[in-house]
Enzyme design. Structure first.
Site, short mmCIF file in Angstrom:
data_model
loop_
_atom_site.label_atom_id
_atom_site.label_comp_id
_atom_site.label_asym_id
_atom_site.label_seq_id
_atom_site.Cartn_x
_atom_site.Cartn_y
_atom_site.Cartn_z
N GLY A 459 2.38 -3.00 1.48
CA GLY A 459 0.97 -3.13 1.15
C GLY A 459 0.15 -2.12 1.92
N GLU A 462 0.07 0.57 9.56
CA GLU A 462 -0.94 0.69 10.60
C GLU A 462 -0.86 1.95 11.44
OE1 GLU A 462 2.44 -1.85 12.51
OE2 GLU A 462 1.53 -1.61 10.54
N ASN A 463 -0.36 3.07 10.91
CA ASN A 463 -0.28 4.30 11.71
C ASN A 463 -1.58 4.48 12.51
OD1 ASN A 463 2.11 5.10 9.99
ND2 ASN A 463 0.48 5.30 8.46
N GLU A 496 -4.48 -4.45 9.33
CA GLU A 496 -4.01 -3.15 9.81
C GLU A 496 -4.84 -2.65 10.99
OE1 GLU A 496 -1.19 -2.31 8.74
OE2 GLU A 496 -1.21 -3.76 7.10
N HIS A 499 -3.78 -4.20 14.20
CA HIS A 499 -2.59 -3.55 14.78
C HIS A 499 -2.96 -2.40 15.71
CE1 HIS A 499 0.82 -5.51 13.06
NE2 HIS A 499 0.52 -5.25 11.81
N GLU A 518 3.41 -8.54 13.95
CA GLU A 518 3.03 -9.02 12.63
C GLU A 518 2.45 -10.43 12.63
OE1 GLU A 518 2.67 -6.96 10.52
OE2 GLU A 518 4.02 -5.33 11.10
#
Length: 1054
Positions: A459, A462-463, A496, A499, A518
């Site tokens: 989906g 989170e870079n 995201e 994160h 997560e």
């Protein structure tokens, strides 16, 4: 997990390890009690009893492991045979020789999960990922157990007894010399699995200079790295990760030395490259490693890959995109690709001048190059893990904003669609300051980019500073995006960005602790959406979206603990599931409720501040929260993380006088099939209670830390009802006595119970049905109490349960009666809501309308289907476009009994839109067609180039959950399994496909067929998924056989 290992390991040994010719070297008579097929305790001398002569319980063992993470293997002068509870040894002077036979391999294959458990146990506790050594004086059983797992592994993976050569063993067993080729291959495979090790830590990187030059026409890339490394121990080798790339040159420079490797060897199994030098590199050397390499821009949506898009004129083009989590940075550049091996990065991209180039950090400098190219240099990153590195090269528009705390936020969209990024921009610019305030730590990067990627398997990802999304999880078209999708986008953006702190700033030490990333982000996304959009009533939806889905999976015998040891990358993708995400979020929600909001926030700040830019394990989080709250967090939470499954709390009550109520509570492990648990499980359960005196207030809170307990409630009258687990916050199911349940039902009917309590009650009851502890007919009678229900989330819980029942009986003669039951249940709600939204209608009513009307289409409501067809026709001819929230309903209304003409019309609709969300809606609705020939065409369409690979899985799944397409979809999978494996191996999409293809069968015959197919055909990384699905098939079969007669009679009487 560890309790499972204690029992699972010895159970595997019993099944797979046949003892033969057991001969004592000095005391032959002792061995007469040993069976050739069963392990027995040889009661010479107890070595690991506790002082009170009680064995170490599974719970105590799990907690002992949790509190002493790094385990050293203890060496003993004994050959030991063990049980999970007692341990006896034979002194060295009376040692026995154990001769084994490899004929056990067939049994071993059928016990694959047990073998996996014991290997994981040994690998985990012999690795560097744990902490202080486990002292045998503190936990002798576990110390000895570690040693024994070494022994078991030696037998099950290499067929060798300790201290014996392979030749000696084989000479003592005639059958072994006639081992079948299949068995030999199995032995080799298991030996390979055992050999997996994490990277050596003798050479570690500090900083990477990485340059990548993608060729978007030839689908290749070239690259260079300059890595500053520290050599901690003298070595002639440098081992790092590399997969599907070729290192063309390498040179190590230090102290005026320039060394080129004599050779570079690759291990496909371990996904590594080893540079072998002719001379030693000295200890404590600071060196620079230069490498150049080439690779392919693959089409597998992992590593550095190509993503197809179309220009306004219809020209097909490709972007270059990265997806590195969990272990695919190594597909892009040679690196130390483990989360704990952090470094800083200077990233440079050489790209066409007319393409957008993005990475984690802002652009530092751009240079023009010959050949219509430019070099884009990005600023240095913070210290971070390789899986968070990201680059994107392509054609995009963007919208830009700035958060109130000064962070530049951009949302990149396909060209011409930048207005579709405005909603995500609004969410992101508000989320960043909210998290800054909540964590009391500022976002550490100067910019935050969100980008919509056409081909994307997950989906979102989170870079750090460059979050990548599927188009459907970030783009909002005001006219064509449903309210449910908009809500989902808000949650995904919140997840995201969470994160960026919890995962990026502080990172789990190894994938064993994935849930720290997560589970926490899955909890916090609801916190932030509740803050931004209070009208969504998002915490009520948490229970159906997260909590109940986790319970459903976690009740299976083939579930796994939240924290599960993993080794090889093929094992990692399988734990990106409802346990890591949903159960992780659910137990954090329970913990948040237990210690309170203020202490929870304080604990988060302690955790993030103490460990920023570092790596952690679960115990670090417990320490911070315990420090903030002064509550026994580790004691309460350890079993929730370490043990598989969850408890069911059985409750009985007795009135004492006029104003006191005695509650008797008992806990035991809940099992989906109602069977006796495979051990003595004990959780520390935070229990809350409410009463009819004040349904919205907590009357009593306490910890249930024993198998059973009595508590007294004051100020409770004889006619008052008692509700356990108000708000459905505790991660457990509740089973009430008949008398207590009868008092609760009027409160449901009159809607005196809050929505979350009405929801939890019906969900628990349906779980008891599947476990055989209540009949389906009885619970359907209970559903009658919900006919006045108005809450969307409660109806979602009812719908989910009835959908499971619908699938279960779909091949029986009960369907007409069941559909009639469904129509009577849902029609009053549809009548109240109507088709048109009311002015100032609340968010949940809009969602409820879509839910109820779609269910009535499935229940064959003539009136609803006819109205849906009329509205579809007006939509197609352009006179009255359908609102996005009702399109799925109307599409299914026309497709359910649709012919080829309707099918072609829907395909034309699909081809005429460039909105990914609308294409998804149409392609998945195609799966409800009743004509099996057309369903086959739907599958062919899914596998055509018209449907993106990331979406094909869900179109096939839509066919598979249609009772008329179930068998056909399974046959298609069997016939095309190699093609599907090639496309999706190493990602979660393959596991999703397998799960939904097979778990809805309901016969022992199908269970055996599925088992046999997956024994013969290997799908790495899906083993647990297959086991769970086969278990579900057998649960379905038992449920149907058990309740069929009474259910048919009940439905007929309605």
């Amino acid at each position: 997990m560890y309790k499972n290992a204690l029992k699972g390991g010895i159970r595997t040994a019993k099944q797979a390890w046949k003892l033969r010719n057991v001969v004592a070297t000095q005391n032959h008579s002792q061995l007469k009690s040993c069976s050739a097929t069963k392990l027995q305790l040889l009661k010479n001398k107890p070595c690991c009893r506790r002082k009170n002569n009680n064995s170490l319980s599974p719970n105590a063992a799990a907690i002992a492991v949790a509190t002493r993470p790094h385990c050293q293997l203890t060496r003993y002068r004994y050959c030991t045979l063990i049980s999970p509870h007692l341990c006896y040894t034979i002194p060295a002077d009376k040692r026995i020789i154990v001769r084994t036979e490899t004929c056990h391999l067939n049994t071993l294959l059928s016990s694959k999960q047990f073998v996996k458990v014991q290997k994981q146990f040994y690998r985990d506790y012999s690795s560097i990922s744990l902490g202080a050594p486990l002292k045998s004086t503190d936990a002798a059983l576990l110390g000895n157990l570690c040693g024994q797992y070494s022994t078991i592994l030696a037998h099950t993976s290499a067929d060798g007894a300790p201290g014996q050569s392979t030749a000696r063993i084989h000479s003592s067993c005639a059958q072994c010399q006639q081992q079948k080729p299949q068995q030999q291959e199995c032995t080799k495979k298991m030996s390979r699995e055992r050999e997996f090790q994490r990277l050596p830590t003798n050479v570690v990187p500090k900083h990477y200079e990485l340059e990548l030059k993608p060729d978007l026409s030839a689908f290749t890339f070239t690259g260079k790295t300059i890595v500053q490394v520290t050599v901690k121990d003298k070595t002639k080798q440098i081992t790092l990760n590399a997969l599907d790339i070729k290192i063309n040159s390498a040179e190590l420079q230090y102290d005026c030395e320039k060394l080129k490797p004599d050779r570079i060897t690759y291990s496909a199994d371990n996904e590594t490259a080893t540079l072998e030098f002719a001379q030693d590199i000295p200890t404590d050397t600071e060196a620079v490693l230069y490498m150049s390499f080439t690779g392919e821009l693959n089409d597998k949506m992992k590593g550095f890959y190509r993503s197809k898009y179309f220009t306004a004129s219809g020209e097909e083009r490709y972007a270059g995109v990265t997806q590195f989590e969990a272990t695919d940075a190594r597909r892009c550049f040679p690196c130390w690709d483990e989360p704990a091996i952090k470094a800083t990065f200077d990233i440079t991209l050489v790209v066409p001048k007319d393409r957008v180039a993005l990475s984690n950090m802002p652009v530092l400098k751009e240079d023009s190059l010959p050949g219509e190219l430019r070099r884009v240099r990005f600023d240095r990153t913070p210290i971070m893990s390789t899986y968070l590195v990201a680059v994107v090269v392509g054609e995009y528009d963007f919208v830009e904003g700035k958060s109130e705390d000064g962070v530049v936020v951009r949302v990149f969209t396909p060209v011409g669609k930048k207005e579709q990024g405005l909603f995500a921009l609004e969410v992101a610019t508000k989320v960043l300051p909210y998290y800054k305030s909540y964590f009391n730590i500022a976002y550490p990067l100067p910019k935050m980019d969100l980008i919509a990627i056409s081909d994307f398997s997950a989906g979102a990802m989170e870079n750090w500073g460059l979050v990548t999304y599927r188009e459907t999880f970030v783009l909002v078209d005001p006219k064509n995006t449903s309210l449910m999708r908009k809500q989902s986008i808000a949650l995904t953006v919140g997840h995201e960005i969470a994160h960026q702190w919890f995962g990026n700033l502080v990172t789990m030490e190894w994938w064993t602790h994935l849930w720290l990333n997560e589970g926490y982000a899955s909890f916090v996304e609801f916190l932030c959406v509740h803050h931004l959009f209070p009208d969504y009533d998002i915490w009520t939806q948490f229970v159906t979206d997260m909590y109940t889905r986790a319970l459903e999976l976690d009740s299976l015998k083939n579930s796994h603990p939240i924290e599960v040891p993993v080794g090889h990358p093929s094992e990692i993708d399988e734990i990106f599931d409802e346990i890591s995400y949903n159960k992780g979020a659910s137990v954090i929600r329970m913990l948040h409720d237990y210690i309170g909001e203020d202490d929870f926030r304080k604990g988060m700040n302690i955790y993030l501040t103490r460990h920023q830019y570092k790596n952690t394990c679960t115990e670090d989080l417990w320490t911070a929260l315990q420090e903030a709250s002064s509550k026994p967090v580790a004691e309460v939470m350890s079993t929730w993380i370490k043990l598989k499954g969850f408890p069911v709390v059985s409750v009985e009550s007795e009135q004492s006088g006029s104003s006191k109520r005695i509650l008797r509570l008992t806990q035991r492990k809940f099992t989906a099939d109602g069977s006796k648990p495979d051990g003595d499980y004990l959780w520390v359960i935070p229990i809350t209670v409410s009463t009819s005196r004040n349904p919205n207030e907590i009357a009593k809170t306490f910890l249930l830390d024993q198998p059973s307990m009595e508590v007294v409630l004051d100020d409770v009258q004889p006619n008052d009802w008692i509700k356990i687990n108000p708000g459905t916050v505790g991660y457990y199911r509740t089973r009430y006595s008949k008398e207590m349940l009868e008092k609760l039902l009027p409160a449901v009917y009159k809607m005196e119970l809050p929505p979350l309590d009405r929801l939890g009650l019906i969900d628990d009851m349906f779980a008891m049905v599947q476990a055989g502890q209540a009949s389906t007919a009885e619970v359907l009678k209970l559903v009658d109490s919900y006919r006045n229900e108005t809450n969307y989330t409660v109806w979602t819980a009812i719908t989910n349960s009835l959908t499971n029942l619908h699938i279960l009986i779909s091949h029986t003669d009960m369907m007409d009666a069941f559909q009639s039951f469904g129509r009577k249940l849902y029609e009053p709600v549809a009548e109240r809501l109507g088709w048109e939204p009311r002015e100032d209608e609340n968010h949940l009513d809009t969602l409820l309308r879509s839910l109820v009307l779609t269910r009535l289409v499935s229940f064959r409501s003539d009136e609803i289907i006819e109205e849906g067809r009329k509205r579809f026709r007006s939509h197609v001819n352009g006179t009255n476009p359908l609102p996005a929230d009702l399109r799925t309903t109307c599409y299914k209304a026309v497709l359910q009994e649709g012919n080829e003409k309707i099918f072609e019309e829907m395909l034309q609709l699909y081809r005429s839109t460039d909105l990914h969300e609308e294409q998804d809606r149409i392609s998945r609705a195609l799966g409800c067609i009743g004509d099996t020939k057309l369903l086959r065409r739907v599958i062919d369409f899914a596998m055509s180039g018209e449907v993106r690979a990331q979406d094909s899985v869900f179109v096939i799944v839509a066919v598979a959950i249609n009772p008329k397409g179930r068998d056909m979809a399974w046959e298609f999978f069997k016939e095309n399994n190699k093609r599907l494996l090639e496309q999706y191996q190493g990602g979660f999409l393959l596991a999703r496909l397998i799960k939904y293809l097979i778990e809805n069968f309901a016969s022992e015959e199908k269970a055996r067929e599925v088992e046999e197919f997956f024994k013969v055909n290997q799908f790495p990384g899906t083993e647990r998924t297959v086991s769970q699905a086969v278990e579900t098939i057998r649960l379905n079969a038992a449920w149907l056989e058990r309740d069929r007669e009474k259910l048919a009679a009940y439905l007929k009487s309605q």
